[in-house]
Design a protein around this motif. Structure first.
Motif, short mmCIF file in Angstrom:
data_model
loop_
_atom_site.label_atom_id
_atom_site.label_comp_id
_atom_site.label_asym_id
_atom_site.label_seq_id
_atom_site.Cartn_x
_atom_site.Cartn_y
_atom_site.Cartn_z
N LYS A 195 0.84 -1.21 0.00
CA LYS A 195 0.00 0.00 0.00
C LYS A 195 0.87 1.26 0.00
CE LYS A 195 -3.77 2.24 2.53
NZ LYS A 195 -4.64 2.16 3.74
N ALA A 196 1.92 1.25 0.84
CA ALA A 196 2.83 2.40 0.90
C ALA A 196 3.61 2.55 -0.41
CB ALA A 196 3.79 2.25 2.07
N ALA A 197 3.94 1.43 -1.04
CA ALA A 197 4.73 1.44 -2.28
C ALA A 197 3.95 2.08 -3.43
CB ALA A 197 5.15 0.03 -2.65
N LYS A 198 2.62 1.98 -3.39
CA LYS A 198 1.81 2.55 -4.47
C LYS A 198 1.85 4.08 -4.49
CE LYS A 198 -1.52 -1.24 -4.83
NZ LYS A 198 -2.93 -1.66 -4.61
N ALA A 199 2.22 4.67 -3.36
CA ALA A 199 2.19 6.13 -3.24
C ALA A 199 3.48 6.79 -3.70
CB ALA A 199 1.90 6.52 -1.79
N VAL A 200 4.47 5.99 -4.09
CA VAL A 200 5.78 6.56 -4.46
C VAL A 200 6.45 5.66 -5.49
CG1 VAL A 200 7.03 5.37 -2.61
CG2 VAL A 200 7.93 7.52 -3.49
N TYR A 201 7.34 6.22 -6.30
CA TYR A 201 8.08 5.41 -7.26
C TYR A 201 9.03 4.47 -6.52
CZ TYR A 201 11.69 3.99 -10.52
OH TYR A 201 12.59 3.24 -11.24
N MET A 202 8.97 3.19 -6.88
CA MET A 202 9.85 2.21 -6.26
C MET A 202 10.89 1.75 -7.28
SD MET A 202 8.73 2.07 -3.22
CE MET A 202 9.80 0.76 -2.66
N PRO A 203 12.18 1.79 -6.95
CA PRO A 203 13.20 1.28 -7.87
C PRO A 203 13.01 -0.22 -8.12
CG PRO A 203 14.15 1.75 -5.71
CD PRO A 203 12.75 2.26 -5.68
N PRO A 204 13.49 -0.74 -9.25
CA PRO A 204 13.29 -2.15 -9.58
C PRO A 204 13.75 -3.12 -8.49
CG PRO A 204 14.19 -0.98 -11.46
CD PRO A 204 14.21 -0.03 -10.31
N THR A 205 14.86 -2.79 -7.82
CA THR A 205 15.36 -3.69 -6.78
C THR A 205 14.37 -3.84 -5.63
OG1 THR A 205 16.56 -1.81 -5.84
CG2 THR A 205 17.81 -3.31 -7.23
N GLN A 206 13.77 -2.72 -5.23
CA GLN A 206 12.81 -2.75 -4.12
C GLN A 206 11.51 -3.43 -4.54
OE1 GLN A 206 13.61 -2.27 -1.24
NE2 GLN A 206 12.14 -1.23 0.05
N GLN A 207 11.03 -3.13 -5.76
CA GLN A 207 9.80 -3.77 -6.24
C GLN A 207 10.04 -5.27 -6.41
OE1 GLN A 207 6.72 -2.21 -6.62
NE2 GLN A 207 6.16 -4.38 -6.69
N GLY A 208 11.22 -5.62 -6.90
CA GLY A 208 11.56 -7.04 -7.04
C GLY A 208 11.58 -7.75 -5.69
#
Length: 422
Positions: A195-208
Motif C-alpha cells: 500500500k505504501a509502495a503505491k504512493a511513491v516510485y519504487m526502484p526495480p530492486t525494491q519492487q523485485g
C-alpha cells in the motif's frame, strides 16, 4: 616543523594511487583527511580519499579499520551537508558488509552510529541506520531485539511520511514474522508495504524484493500458481539491474513448476536465454530434483535430497517445500500400493516402492495415526492390515445438532422464568 597532513589536492590523490604498497597508499590518504581545510575543493578531494580508502580496506578485509575511519571522520561530518554525510556513512557500512564474517562488526558499528546520530539530532540518518541494524539482527537471528526496533521504526517513519523507508521497514517486518512462523502478521505487514509502495516510485530492486517475498508467502500457502507469477515478476525486475537475488527468483520459479507437477518445464526454463545467464551449481540442483520428480522415482528423489542436502539446506524455502513434496509422494505411492490388499507383508510393500523396510513401517504407522487410511500394523507378523473406510452415520450429527438446539431453548426458558420469579 613540517605538518603531519598532506594538501587536499589532486596531486595528493595521484601520489596515493601511484604507491606500490597499499599500506603506503592508506597512510597518504589518511594524511589527506587530516588536512584542516574545509574549502569546497578540499572537501571534494577528501570525499575521493574516503572512497579510495574504503575500497582498499574492503580489498584487504580490514573491517576494523573501516570502523575506525568513521570515528576519524566525525569532525569532517560537521562541515559537510547532512545528505553527503548520510551517503558516506551508508557507503562505509556497505563496504564492511562486503567483507565475509563481519556481522558482529556491522552490528557494533550501526549501534555506535545510532547513538551518534541521536546525539547530533540527525533523525533521518538514525532511522536508516536503525533499519540496517534491524536487518542485521534478523540475519543473526536476534529476532526479539529486531522486532522491538522495527515496531518503533514503523511508528516513527509513519509520522515523517518517508514512504520508501517505510516500505523497506514493513517488508523487513514481514520477513521477520515469516521467520517467526506468524504468517498472518507477515501478510499484514506485506500488505501495508504494498500500500505504501503505491504512493511513491519504487526502484526495480525494491519492487523485485516485494514480489519475491510475496511469492514466498503464497508458496507457503500452497498457492504455487500465484507464487510463480510473483517470482516471475521479481525475476524480470531483478534481472534487468543484475541484482544477485534474481537467481533466487529463478530457483523459486523452478520450484513452483516441480510442486505443480510440471517438472518437464524446468529444463526449458534453464535452457532459455535468461536461464543460461545464471546456469551453474544452483540450477543444476533444481534440474536434478525435477528429473527425479518427473521420473516418479522415490529413490532418485530421496537420493537427490540426500546428495544435495548442503546446497538445498542453504535455502530453507527450497528445502522445506521439496521435503514436503517428497513426503506427499511417499504417502501417495504407499496408499496406491496398499489399496488392493486387505492384508499384506510390509517388506513386499517396501520392495514395490523401493524404500527401506524400517522407513516404510514408520511411515505407515504415522499415516494410520494421521488417518490417511484405516488399518493396523501387525508388527509381530510384519504385516499391514487394512479396513474399508467406515461409512459416516448421518443420524449422529443430526441428533447432536437437535440436542444442541434443545439445550439453547431450555437455557432461554430458564432465563425467562428466572426474570418472572424475581
Amino acid at each position: 616543523m613540517t605538518a603531519s597532513y598532506l594538501p587536499a589536492t589532486t596531486d595528493s590523490i595521484v601520489l596515493a594511487s601511484k604507491a606500490e604498497d597499499p599500506f603506503e597508499a592508506i597512510s597518504i590518504l589518511h594524511k589527506i583527511l587530516e588536512n584542516p581545510s574545509s574549502s569546497p575543493e578540499a572537501i571534494r578531494i577528501k570525499e575521493q580519499a574516503i572512497t579510495i580508502l574504503s575500497d582498499l580496506f574492503t580489498q584487504h578485509n580490514m573491517a576494523e579499520d573501516l570502523h575506525a575511519l568513521l570515528s576519524q571522520l566525525r569532525p569532517f561530518f560537521a562541515v559537510i551537508p547532512k545528505a553527503k554525510t548520510a551517503k558516506i556513512i551508508r557507503g562505509i557500512i556497505d563496504s564492511v558488509s562486503k567483507i565475509p564474517g563481519t556481522s558482529d562488526v556491522q552490528i557494533a558499528l550501526c549501534k555506535e552510529l545510532v547513538l551518534w546520530a541521536r546525539a547530533e539530532k540527525r533523525s533521518l540518518l538514525r532511522q536508516r541506520v536503525e533499519t540496517r541494524l534491524a536487518a542485521l539482527l534478523v540475519e543473526t537471528k536476534e529476532y526479539s531485539e529486531a522486532l522491538a526496533l522495527l515496531t518503533n521504526l514503523v511508528k516513527e517513519v509513519k509520522g515523517v511520511d518517508d514512504k520508501r523507508l517505510l516500505v523497506e521497514i514493513l517488508l523487513l517486518e514481514s520477513k521477520l514474522h515469516y521467520l517467526l512462523k506468524d504468517r498472518h502478521k507477515a501478510r499484514t505487514a506485506l500488505t501495508a508495504a504494498k500500500k505504501a509502495a503505491k504512493a511513491v516510485y519504487m526502484p526495480p530492486t525494491q519492487q523485485g524484493a516485494i514480489d519475491l517475498h510475496s511469492g514466498i508467502l503464497f508458496a507457503e500457502d500452497k498457492e504455487y500458481t500465484t507464487a510463480y507469477s510473483y517470482f516471475f515478476e521479481a525475476f524480470e525486475a531483478l534481472n534487468v539491474v543484475e541484482d544477485p537475488r534474481a537467481i533466487f527468483s529463478l530457483k523459486y520459479m523452478l520450484l513452483c513448476k516441480i510442486m505443480t507437477n510440471q517438472s518437464k518445464d524446468v529444463a526449458g526454463l534453464i535452457s532459455s536465454k535468461a536461464g543460461l545467464k545464471y546456469f551453474g551449481p544452483e540450477l543444476n540442483v533444481m534440474k536434478a530434483v525435477a528429473d527425479a520428480h518427473s521420473n516418479r522415482s522415490l529413490r532418485s528423489f530421496e537420493k537427490v535430497l540426500r546428495d544435495y542436502r548442503y546446497q538445498l539446506e542453504i535455502d530453507p524455502t527450497i528445502y522445506n517445500h521439496l521435503s514436503s513434496r517428497y513426503e506427499a509422494l511417499v504417502e501417495l505411492n504407499l496408499c496406491r500400493y496398499i489399496e488392493p490388499f486387505s492384508r499384506v507383508e510390509i517388506p513386499h510393500i517396501a520392495g514395490l516402492i523401493d524404500l527401506p523396510v524400517d522407513f516404510v513401517e514408520k511411515k505407515l504407522a504415522q499415516m494410520i495415526l494421521d488417518r490417511k487410511f484405516v488399518g493396523i500394523l501387525d508388527q509381530g507378523a510384519g504385516h499391514i492390515i487394512t479396513f474399508d473406510e467406515p461409512k459416516k452415520d448421518a443420524l449422529l450429527p443430526a441428533a447432536l445438532k437437535t440436542i444442541s438446539s434443545i439445550g439453547k431453548v431450555v437455557d432461554s426458558l430458564f432465563v425467562k422464568s428466572s426474570k418472572i420469579v424475581h
